[in-house]
Scaffold this active site. Structure first.
Site, PDB file in Angstrom:
ATOM      1  N   SER A 147       0.873  -1.169   0.000  1.00 25.92           N
ATOM      2  CA  SER A 147       0.000   0.000   0.000  1.00 25.92           C
ATOM      3  C   SER A 147       0.917   1.228   0.000  1.00 25.92           C
ATOM      4  CB  SER A 147      -0.920  -0.032   1.227  1.00 25.92           C
ATOM      5  OG  SER A 147      -1.723   1.119   1.290  1.00 25.92           O
ATOM      6  N   TYR A 177      -5.261   7.323  -6.967  1.00 26.47           N
ATOM      7  CA  TYR A 177      -4.126   6.570  -6.437  1.00 26.47           C
ATOM      8  C   TYR A 177      -4.343   6.241  -4.962  1.00 26.47           C
ATOM      9  CZ  TYR A 177       0.507   5.545  -4.603  1.00 26.47           C
ATOM     10  OH  TYR A 177       1.560   4.947  -3.956  1.00 26.47           O
ATOM     11  N   LYS A 181      -4.678   2.596  -2.899  1.00 29.51           N
ATOM     12  CA  LYS A 181      -3.842   2.174  -1.777  1.00 29.51           C
ATOM     13  C   LYS A 181      -4.679   1.793  -0.559  1.00 29.51           C
ATOM     14  CE  LYS A 181      -1.172   1.531  -3.926  1.00 29.51           C
ATOM     15  NZ  LYS A 181      -0.161   0.459  -4.112  1.00 29.51           N
TER      16      LYS A 181
END
Length: 291
Positions: A147, A177, A181
């Protein structure tokens, strides 16, 4: 104040206590990164560099996580060669690409690569991971999903943004993005929940702010100065992943989240939402069920 301090500590962590020298003997274990990569030329260069520095030789496995067909072919190739897998590092990813970029299957490039591609690859290799656990002395196989600090930067998951449309464009590359994550942590926790009783230890990590080509789309003012101030040399990026994937100290860390350098921490509280994790897992299953 305490939580803010712990967040900031991920940008300026103390000197690592765990290093590559602390990785235990892995003789007889099969690990991915195998080396799985899109670019054969870059993978071969990395393999040659590894051999020159260590005398060890990795094997190339062609894998493009932005294509579900490629993911399936890659998993099938691996399974044709190896009956068992002991450690899977899900550490590929893209960050902040132009908004017009989608995967081969029409998903947002960051979501499709960072989350769905890794989900599918892990599921296809699960039989080998379970076999790996059965043949390991500690009866464990590990899945480490990369992550980032970005998991803290969004308030939730917008399912409408996974494919192209107004919701996706409204979020923009940075939030897309960060959402991916957060998705990494949610899926890692679901793997832990679903396969923990079969010997699978699934964790997720923030590997740290590392000076790599991942930041090539970051063109905002001050990026060069930021790189000097808070980005670390590339070898630091392996520390927390290796800790989660190999250390005896993390053998019972199923579902945990680790941050620089090799420390357990709390992820975004949203990542602990079991109902959201269940919903996301079912969405991922739906995308690959007929492949």
């Amino acid at each position: 104040m305490g939580q803010t301090a712990s967040y900031l500590g991920q940008f300026f962590p103390a000197k690592p206590k765990f290093t590559a020298a602390d990785v235990p003997d892995l003789t007889g274990k099969v690990v991915i990164v195998y080396l799985a990569a899109r670019s054969k030329s870059k993978a071969e260069a990395a393999i040659q560099d590894l051999k020159a520095q260590t005398g060890k030789e990795a094997l190339f496995l062609e894998l493009d996580l932005s294509s579900l067909d490629s993911v399936k072919r890659s998993a099938q190739e691996f399974l044709s060669k190896e009956p068992a897998l002991h450690i899977l590092f899900n550490n590929a990813g893209v960050m902040w690409p132009p908004i017009d970029q989608l995967t081969a299957d029409g998903y947002d490039l960051q979501w499709g690569t960072n989350v769905l591609g890794h989900f599918y690859f892990t599921e296809l290799l699960m039989s080998a991971l379970i076999a790996g656990a059965e043949t390991s002395p500690d009866k464990k196989a590990r899945v480490v999903t990369t992550s980032s600090f970005g998991n803290y930067m969004v308030k939730g998951i917008d399912f409408a943004s996974f494919r192209d449309g107004p919701e996706r464009k409204k979020l923009g590359p940075q939030d897309l993005y960060s959402q991916s994550k957060l998705g990494n942590v949610l899926i890692a926790r679901e793997v832990a929940k679903r396969y923990g009783d079969k010997g699978i230890v699934s964790t997720s990590v923030n590997p740290g702010n590392i000076r790599t080509e991942l930041t090539r789309h970051a063109t905002f003012p001050g990026m060069k100065l930021l790189s000097v101030l808070v980005l670390y040399p590339v070898h630091y990026g392996a520390i927390t992943q290796l800790y989660a994937g190999t250390s005896p100290q993390t053998v019972d860390a199923n579902g945990k989240f680790f941050v620089p350098w090799a420390r357990e921490a709390k992820p975004n509280p949203v990542a602990l939402d079991s109902e959201l994790g269940e919903r996301l897992w079912k969405w991922c299953e739906e995308q690959v069920k007929d492949r």
